[in-house]
Design an enzyme around this catalytic site. Structure first.
Site, mmCIF file in Angstrom:
data_model
loop_
_atom_site.group_PDB
_atom_site.id
_atom_site.type_symbol
_atom_site.label_atom_id
_atom_site.label_comp_id
_atom_site.label_asym_id
_atom_site.label_seq_id
_atom_site.Cartn_x
_atom_site.Cartn_y
_atom_site.Cartn_z
ATOM 1 N N SER A 1 0.825 -1.205 0.000
ATOM 2 C CA SER A 1 0.000 0.000 0.000
ATOM 3 C C SER A 1 0.861 1.257 0.000
ATOM 4 C CB SER A 1 -0.915 0.021 1.228
ATOM 5 O OG SER A 1 -1.908 -0.958 1.134
ATOM 6 N N ASP A 2 0.275 2.355 -0.447
ATOM 7 C CA ASP A 2 1.036 3.602 -0.479
ATOM 8 C C ASP A 2 1.318 4.089 0.933
ATOM 9 O OD1 ASP A 2 -1.900 4.936 -0.411
ATOM 10 O OD2 ASP A 2 -0.393 6.403 0.183
#
Length: 314
Positions: A128-129
């Site tokens: 995930s970012d």
């Protein structure tokens, strides 16, 4: 996408954050992060990599800007960034977690990208970012001495962040080849307080005596699994995206258990996660008895792009 941020110095981020977390991190600090240390750790984890000095230096030069984005993003959503969360992001080398497992290919050059976004790990999973992960970490309110459980190990980055703050971090991954591969990445960094297993996070980790102070679920569930509430300590907190698979309208819920064992719920923010897999798909919905349901979900985009990720993975 991060909001416009006020420019701050890297020293300002580090000095503010480090003061609060030196004690919990004592005794498990990693060696100075150099190209040689990175390559050695990657090799020890079964993921050999080779890159030039210039490539490694370029990655490191992007990190201060990512820390600034994180601090500004957390300040916008929480009024202030938790110094412990900032220090954890400073301590954990994100490039170490950029890897496409089925292809046996390291992708460190993607780390600290602007704008932040998810990156593939293979097997339908993704890293995930970093803005979304920062948001989720601060919502958890991790503190020294706590025991945490993550449902969805994925890259291992989320539990590594928590491990720099809490006493012990446990993590469950339902995708067997990914879970087995990622289980080998913590020891080379000296993260001996991270424990993982392959399994269905719907059932939690009941063998851990005493339960958990924090449970973080990183995939969308149609309801909160009842076994997770059982394993939450009094005073504990669970965060979990609730909603229909592959549909907008998912909401990040924050559940807390009071000293009497009663569950309180709060709708936090709109998100979009790929669904939790496993037993939950075959189980009838269960709605916990809650004392309160406060603060309707805010009409905001997902934190960063945390949601555009993976089945049961972080």
């Amino acid at each position: 996408m991060a909001p416009n941020s006020r420019i701050i110095t890297r020293r300002g981020v580090i000095s503010t954050a480090t003061a609060s977390v030196l004690a919990p991190m004592a005794g498990r600090a990693a060696p100075v992060w150099t190209k040689a240390v990175y390559e050695q750790a990657m090799h020890a984890s079964g993921r050999p990599v080779s890159l030039t000095d210039a490539q490694f230096d370029a990655i490191q030069q992007r990190k201060p800007a990512a820390l600034k984005l994180i601090q500004a993003y957390l300040k916008e959503h929480f009024s202030a960034a938790d110094p412990a969360v900032l220090a954890a992001f400073e301590a954990v080398p994100r490039e170490y977690f950029h890897y496409e497992y089925p292809e046996h290919r390291a992708t460190p050059g993607d780390a600290y990208e602007d704008p932040p976004k998810p990156w593939p790990l293979g097997y339908g999973s993704a890293l995930s970012d970093y803005l979304g992960q920062a948001y989720m970490t601060q919502v958890c309110k991790p503190a020294p001495g706590q025991i945490t459980l993550e449902v969805g190990t994925g890259s291992g980055f989320q539990s590594s962040l928590l491990s720099r703050i809490v006493k012990t971090a446990y993590s469950i991954e339902i995708i067997e080849p990914l879970g087995k591969a990622v289980s080998r990445i913590f020891a080379p960094l000296g993260y001996d307080n991270v424990h993982t297993k392959v399994g269905d996070g719907y059932y939690g980790w009941p063998e851990v005596k005493g339960g958990f102070d924090i449970i973080i679920v990183t995939c969308a569930a149609t309801f909160a699994p009842p076994d997770l509430f059982k394993q939450l300590k009094p005073g504990g907190r669970m965060i979990i995206p609730i909603g229909q698979p592959f549909k907008r309208g998912q909401v990040l819920y924050v559940y807390t258990k009071d000293a009497e064992g009663k569950i309180h719920s709060r709708r936090d923010i709109g998100v979009f996660f790929i669904p939790m897999t496993g037993a939950i798909a075959k189980s009838p919905p269960v709605r916990p008895e809650t004392v309160s349901d406060q603060h309707p979900a805010q009409d905001k985009p997902p934190p960063g792009a945390a949601a555009q990720a993976k089945p049961d993975a972080q």
